[in-house]
Scaffold this active site. Structure first.
Site, PDB file in Angstrom:
ATOM      1  N   ASP A  82       0.955  -1.267   0.051  1.00 26.87           N
ATOM      2  CA  ASP A  82       0.129   0.023  -0.005  1.00 26.87           C
ATOM      3  C   ASP A  82       1.028   1.431  -0.070  1.00 26.87           C
ATOM      4  O   ASP A  82       1.927   1.353   0.851  1.00 26.87           O
ATOM      5  CB  ASP A  82      -0.958  -0.108   1.560  1.00 26.87           C
ATOM      6  CG  ASP A  82      -1.873   0.977   1.486  1.00 26.87           C
ATOM      7  OD1 ASP A  82      -2.444   1.414   0.059  1.00 26.87           O
ATOM      8  OD2 ASP A  82      -2.212   1.256   2.549  1.00 26.87           O
ATOM      9  N   HIS A  83       0.590   2.343  -0.769  1.00 22.14           N
ATOM     10  CA  HIS A  83       0.979   3.578  -0.789  1.00 22.14           C
ATOM     11  C   HIS A  83       2.681   3.614  -0.919  1.00 22.14           C
ATOM     12  O   HIS A  83       3.456   3.999  -0.010  1.00 22.14           O
ATOM     13  CB  HIS A  83       0.985   4.420   0.453  1.00 22.14           C
ATOM     14  CG  HIS A  83      -0.644   4.795   0.480  1.00 22.14           C
ATOM     15  ND1 HIS A  83      -0.991   5.916  -0.315  1.00 22.14           N
ATOM     16  CD2 HIS A  83      -1.708   4.481   1.111  1.00 22.14           C
ATOM     17  CE1 HIS A  83      -2.063   6.216  -0.053  1.00 22.14           C
ATOM     18  NE2 HIS A  83      -2.554   5.141   0.723  1.00 22.14           N
ATOM     19  N   GLY A 181      -6.576   7.725   8.646  1.00 22.94           N
ATOM     20  CA  GLY A 181      -6.206   7.958  10.138  1.00 22.94           C
ATOM     21  C   GLY A 181      -7.692   8.335  10.738  1.00 22.94           C
ATOM     22  O   GLY A 181      -8.698   7.794  10.350  1.00 22.94           O
ATOM     23  N   HIS A 208      -9.823   5.037  -0.578  1.00 18.35           N
ATOM     24  CA  HIS A 208      -8.940   5.078   0.639  1.00 18.35           C
ATOM     25  C   HIS A 208      -9.556   5.478   2.145  1.00 18.35           C
ATOM     26  O   HIS A 208     -10.629   6.244   1.721  1.00 18.35           O
ATOM     27  CB  HIS A 208      -7.707   5.961   0.350  1.00 18.35           C
ATOM     28  CG  HIS A 208      -6.535   4.952  -0.506  1.00 18.35           C
ATOM     29  ND1 HIS A 208      -5.307   4.622   0.024  1.00 18.35           N
ATOM     30  CD2 HIS A 208      -6.658   4.303  -1.909  1.00 18.35           C
ATOM     31  CE1 HIS A 208      -4.764   3.884  -1.006  1.00 18.35           C
ATOM     32  NE2 HIS A 208      -5.618   3.753  -2.085  1.00 18.35           N
ATOM     33  N   GLY A 209      -9.143   5.534   3.069  1.00 15.36           N
ATOM     34  CA  GLY A 209      -9.438   6.015   4.213  1.00 15.36           C
ATOM     35  C   GLY A 209     -10.991   5.316   4.674  1.00 15.36           C
ATOM     36  O   GLY A 209     -11.794   6.041   5.101  1.00 15.36           O
ATOM     37  N   SER A 211     -11.875   3.517   7.106  1.00 17.31           N
ATOM     38  CA  SER A 211     -12.379   3.285   8.635  1.00 17.31           C
ATOM     39  C   SER A 211     -13.221   4.433   8.913  1.00 17.31           C
ATOM     40  O   SER A 211     -13.128   5.549   8.450  1.00 17.31           O
ATOM     41  CB  SER A 211     -11.016   3.579   9.525  1.00 17.31           C
ATOM     42  OG  SER A 211     -10.223   2.425   9.254  1.00 17.31           O
ATOM     43  N   ASN A 230      -9.886   0.326   1.567  1.00 17.38           N
ATOM     44  CA  ASN A 230      -8.952   0.185   2.361  1.00 17.38           C
ATOM     45  C   ASN A 230      -9.035   0.339   4.007  1.00 17.38           C
ATOM     46  O   ASN A 230      -9.888   1.482   4.195  1.00 17.38           O
ATOM     47  CB  ASN A 230      -7.596   1.020   1.973  1.00 17.38           C
ATOM     48  CG  ASN A 230      -7.021   0.930   0.619  1.00 17.38           C
ATOM     49  OD1 ASN A 230      -7.470  -0.367   0.052  1.00 17.38           O
ATOM     50  ND2 ASN A 230      -5.975   1.476   0.355  1.00 17.38           N
ATOM     51  N   THR A 233      -6.950   1.981  10.122  1.00 14.85           N
ATOM     52  CA  THR A 233      -7.206   2.475  11.303  1.00 14.85           C
ATOM     53  C   THR A 233      -8.077   1.643  12.313  1.00 14.85           C
ATOM     54  O   THR A 233      -7.829   1.547  13.626  1.00 14.85           O
ATOM     55  CB  THR A 233      -7.721   3.856  11.515  1.00 14.85           C
ATOM     56  OG1 THR A 233      -6.743   4.632  10.535  1.00 14.85           O
ATOM     57  CG2 THR A 233      -7.828   4.796  12.870  1.00 14.85           C
TER      58      THR A 233
HETATM   59  P1  13P Z   1      -7.884   4.364   7.336  1.00 11.15           P
HETATM   60  O1  13P Z   1      -6.726   4.895   8.076  1.00 11.15           O
HETATM   61  O2  13P Z   1      -9.265   5.207   7.263  1.00 11.15           O
HETATM   62  O3  13P Z   1      -7.918   2.945   7.964  1.00 11.15           O
HETATM   63  O4  13P Z   1      -7.265   4.280   5.813  1.00 11.15           O
HETATM   64  C1  13P Z   1      -6.525   3.273   5.394  1.00 11.15           C
HETATM   65  C2  13P Z   1      -6.128   3.050   3.935  1.00 11.15           C
HETATM   66  O5  13P Z   1      -6.781   4.114   3.130  1.00 11.15           O
HETATM   67  C3  13P Z   1      -4.926   2.770   3.586  1.00 11.15           C
HETATM   68  O6  13P Z   1      -4.343   2.930   2.437  1.00 11.15           O
END
Ligand code: 13P
Length: 289
Positions: A82-83, A181, A208-209, A211, A230, A233
């Site tokens: 990832d990233h 995050g 992405h993000g 959570s 994804n 967090t």
């Molecule tokens: P979260 O921090 O919202 O879980 O996102 C994770 C993410 O996008 C990893 O690439």
């Protein structure tokens, strides 16, 4: 079962409007938690690690364990980095057996992002390894990557089309208002933007993000063309909270098996919840490439 490329998983998900959970694992314990959850839910899954985890555990160790997990828990499992901003780490992951990679050159101007992505596409795609790239800038903190709110930028739909034309990338992560995050307030997802991108781009899109996005919003993203979500967090929080609780209740605990088992179970519960939400459970018989 061997590890699979994420290309087939994600294409099937986009075509049939469900989502594949991509879970960031930070330890081998978490890796097996994800694989076990996938097996129990009969769901395809992507296990992913950031470059920080690759540096800490080693790509070989991670890939070896992911392969073992896919033998023990025979559902379609892809292993993704990832990233990743470093070409050398992408090579290391590919050599170790990762089946999917993200080259994140989103901090560079468009042409440079294209150039860096193409470098990876050229080596990965002939090996049937999926390549994900990002356009715009997802805000928040993901491991070593920090993007302040003021620097977050949404993806431009026309650029998404052009980027795919120039790179041939198979999966695209357009920034659409979510962040990595812990959210300080509810995320403001730009649904019209997702719609516009998805109307013009056939490849699966990545949320992405993932959570703490409200369930209805996740469903809407999937219905508009996002096929991978994804989650990092929420898994880390659940795992760490279980450990904290254990030590609060029993400050003298000294048998790692007892507390790691509890933490693993909590991480597993989150993975299962997300699979229900994404409607990937029971989809283990997808069309493999
Ligand atoms: P979260 O921090 O919202 O879980 O996102 C994770 C993410 O996008 C990893 O690439």
């Amino acid at each position: 079962m061997a590890l699979v490329s994420s290309t087939g998983l994600l294409n099937d998900a986009r075509k049939n409007q469900y989502g594949i959970g991509a879970f960031n694992v930070h330890s081998l314990d978490m890796l097996y938690a994800v694989a076990e959850a996938a097996y129990e839910m009969r769901s395809p899954v992507i296990i992913q690690t950031t470059t920080g985890t690759v540096k800490q555990l080693g790509a070989d160790v991670i890939a070896h364990n992911a392969k073992k997990a896919s033998e023990l828990y025979p559902v379609p499992i892809a292993l993704h980095v990832d990233h990743c901003q470093e070409y050398s780490i992408i090579l290391e992951c590919i050599r170790a057996g990762y089946t999917s990679v993200m080259i994140d050159a989103s901090m560079h101007p468009f042409d440079e992002n294209v150039e860096k992505t193409l470098e990876v596409v050229k080596i990965a795609v002939p090996l049937e390894i999926n390549v994900e790239a990002e356009l715009g800038k997802v805000g928040g903190v993901e491991d070593e990557i920090v993007v302040e709110d003021k620097d977050a930028e949404k993806a431009i739909p026309e650029e998404c089309v052009e980027f795919i034309r120039q790179t041939g990338v198979q999966t695209l992560a357009p920034a659409i208002g979510t962040a990595h995050g812990i959210y300080s307030g509810p995320p403001e997802i730009d649904f019209p933007r997702i719609e516009k991108i998805a109307q013009n781009v056939e490849v699966p899109l990545v949320l992405h993000g993932g959570s703490a996005i409200p369930a209805e919003e996740v469903k809407k993203c999937i219905s508009l063309g996002m096929a991978k979500m994804n989650v990092s967090t929420e898994l880390k929080n659940a795992y760490s909270a279980a450990l904290q609780k254990h030590f609060e209740e029993d400050p003298k605990a000294f048998d790692p098996r007892s507390y790691f088992l509890k933490a693993k179970q909590e991480a597993k519960n989150i993975v299962k919840e997300k699979m229900e939400l994404l409607e990937s459970s029971g989809k283990q018989q997808f069309q493999r490439v």
